[in-house]
Design an enzyme around this catalytic site. Structure first.
Site, PDB file in Angstrom:
ATOM      1  N   SER A 113       0.898  -1.080   0.042  1.00 56.35           N
ATOM      2  CA  SER A 113       0.177   0.005   0.043  1.00 56.35           C
ATOM      3  C   SER A 113       0.922   1.432   0.117  1.00 56.35           C
ATOM      4  CB  SER A 113      -0.953   0.032   1.355  1.00 56.35           C
ATOM      5  OG  SER A 113      -1.389   1.409   1.403  1.00 56.35           O
ATOM      6  N   HIS A 143      -0.969  -1.582  -4.478  1.00 55.50           N
ATOM      7  CA  HIS A 143      -2.371  -1.138  -3.781  1.00 55.50           C
ATOM      8  C   HIS A 143      -2.447   0.336  -3.550  1.00 55.50           C
ATOM      9  CE1 HIS A 143      -5.839  -2.226  -1.242  1.00 55.50           C
ATOM     10  NE2 HIS A 143      -5.432  -1.144  -0.638  1.00 55.50           N
ATOM     11  N   ASP A 169      -4.763   3.249  -2.096  1.00 54.22           N
ATOM     12  CA  ASP A 169      -5.830   3.623  -1.458  1.00 54.22           C
ATOM     13  C   ASP A 169      -6.566   4.987  -1.691  1.00 54.22           C
ATOM     14  OD1 ASP A 169      -5.918   1.647   0.434  1.00 54.22           O
ATOM     15  OD2 ASP A 169      -4.136   2.096   1.082  1.00 54.22           O
ATOM     16  N   MET A 183      -9.272   7.762  -0.995  1.00 62.74           N
ATOM     17  CA  MET A 183     -10.104   8.105   0.195  1.00 62.74           C
ATOM     18  C   MET A 183     -10.664   9.734  -0.024  1.00 62.74           C
ATOM     19  SD  MET A 183      -7.710   7.119   3.598  1.00 62.74           S
ATOM     20  CE  MET A 183      -6.902   5.535   3.437  1.00 62.74           C
ATOM     21  N   HIS A 226      -8.424   0.575  -4.173  1.00 59.78           N
ATOM     22  CA  HIS A 226      -9.174   0.430  -3.158  1.00 59.78           C
ATOM     23  C   HIS A 226      -9.903   1.909  -2.981  1.00 59.78           C
ATOM     24  CE1 HIS A 226      -9.586  -0.400   1.611  1.00 59.78           C
ATOM     25  NE2 HIS A 226     -10.584  -0.554   1.069  1.00 59.78           N
ATOM     26  N   MET A 254     -12.233   4.006  -0.917  1.00 56.72           N
ATOM     27  CA  MET A 254     -13.112   4.343   0.345  1.00 56.72           C
ATOM     28  C   MET A 254     -13.831   5.514   0.056  1.00 56.72           C
ATOM     29  SD  MET A 254      -9.767   3.018   2.620  1.00 56.72           S
ATOM     30  CE  MET A 254      -8.749   3.059   0.942  1.00 56.72           C
ATOM     31  N   MET A 269     -10.919  -5.867   5.442  1.00 59.61           N
ATOM     32  CA  MET A 269     -10.317  -4.728   6.339  1.00 59.61           C
ATOM     33  C   MET A 269      -9.918  -5.450   7.505  1.00 59.61           C
ATOM     34  SD  MET A 269      -9.947  -2.255   4.211  1.00 59.61           S
ATOM     35  CE  MET A 269      -9.140  -1.413   5.548  1.00 59.61           C
ATOM     36  N   GLY A 326      -2.855   4.305   7.503  1.00 60.00           N
ATOM     37  CA  GLY A 326      -1.873   3.297   7.536  1.00 60.00           C
ATOM     38  C   GLY A 326      -1.334   2.970   8.982  1.00 60.00           C
ATOM     39  N   ASP A 350      -6.226  -6.478   4.470  1.00 62.54           N
ATOM     40  CA  ASP A 350      -5.708  -5.171   4.346  1.00 62.54           C
ATOM     41  C   ASP A 350      -5.844  -4.666   5.651  1.00 62.54           C
ATOM     42  OD1 ASP A 350      -5.171  -2.557   3.652  1.00 62.54           O
ATOM     43  OD2 ASP A 350      -6.616  -2.034   2.258  1.00 62.54           O
ATOM     44  N   SER A 394       2.959   0.110   6.347  1.00 62.80           N
ATOM     45  CA  SER A 394       3.887   0.432   6.964  1.00 62.80           C
ATOM     46  C   SER A 394       4.984  -0.552   7.305  1.00 62.80           C
ATOM     47  CB  SER A 394       3.239   0.874   8.603  1.00 62.80           C
ATOM     48  OG  SER A 394       2.255  -0.152   8.881  1.00 62.80           O
TER      49      SER A 394
END
Ligand code: DX5
Ligand code: ZN
Length: 213
Positions: free
Chosen positions: A6, A31, A33, A35, A64, A66, A135, A142, A173, A196
């Site tokens: 990620s 990946h 993210d 948002m 992904h 969100m 999830m 993260g 994830d 992370s």
């Protein structure tokens, strides 16, 4: 085990270099993210930044979402041709229609479940999707701690998938590291997202290898 770093935990000051290095180090997918500040209390990347990620990546993207208003975001990101596009079931009234919309773009649809969401909600949609994203932290950030009940959910989901659509993948994830990778494998996970843990490691290749169980 497939490994999808990620990039949320990458150094954004040198994002294209980070994406290049993680691909070079042997990951399977990148990946991403997305948002929107509404579905989750954080705001990340729009198509302009994801376009730069795509340019630097030598591996396919796993986007992904969100966000609220999934249909809008599916059309917004479809031109970037990700391999997978996942959207949250908690945000969607017309999940089947959204899956059809995603397939029309030639993209593989995946459905994401928040930590509290029961996997039984997927019963009548499992045969239409290519992946379930479980999830194991609350979406938005993260570096959070793995929520252990995700393991039980994955085991139940695996049974359901074997009955309904054995080729559907399970992706997990949040809070993934070398500490829980064996338990995740045993529970039936096919792909892990790690932010992370991977980007905080001095050696991306060794860190990816440690998840390759
Ligand atoms: C959280 C994101 C994750 C996150 C994972 O909302 O969906 O992809 O970046 O980060 P780690 O691996 O640090 O938990
Ligand atoms: Zn994610």
């Amino acid at each position: 085990m497939l490994v999808a770093p990620s990039i949320l935990s990458a150094d954004f000051g040198k994002l294209s270099l980070e994406v290049g290095s993680i691909c070079e180090a042997g990951c399977d997918y990148v990946h991403v993210d997305v948002m929107d500040g509404h579905f989750v209390p954080n705001l990340t990347m729009g198509p302009l930044v994801v376009q730069a990620v795509k340019k630097a990546a030598t591996k396919p993207l796993d986007i992904h979402l969100m966000v609220q208003n999934n249909p809008f975001f599916v059309d917004l990101f479809a031109p970037l041709e990700p391999e997978f596009l996942s959207f949250h079931i908690e945000e969607e009234k017309h999940l089947h229609r959204l899956i059809q919309q995603t397939r029309k773009h030639g993209i593989r649809p995946a459905v994401a479940l928040n930590p509290h969401t029961d996997e039984s909600l997927l019963e009548y949609i499992l045969s239409d999707i290519d992946m379930v994203l479980v999830m194991s932290v609350n979406p938005g950030f993260g570096g959070q701690k793995f929520i252990p009940s995700a393991l039980e959910k994955i085991m139940r989901l695996k049974e359901r998938i074997e009955r309904r659509n054995p080729s559907c993948l399970i992706e997990v994830d949040g809070g993934v590291s070398d500490q829980n990778i064996h338990a995740l494998k045993e529970a039936g996970v096919d792909m892990v997202v790690a932010g992370s843990y991977l980007f905080g490691s001095p050696d991306y290749r060794a860190a990816i290898a440690s998840l390759r169980v």
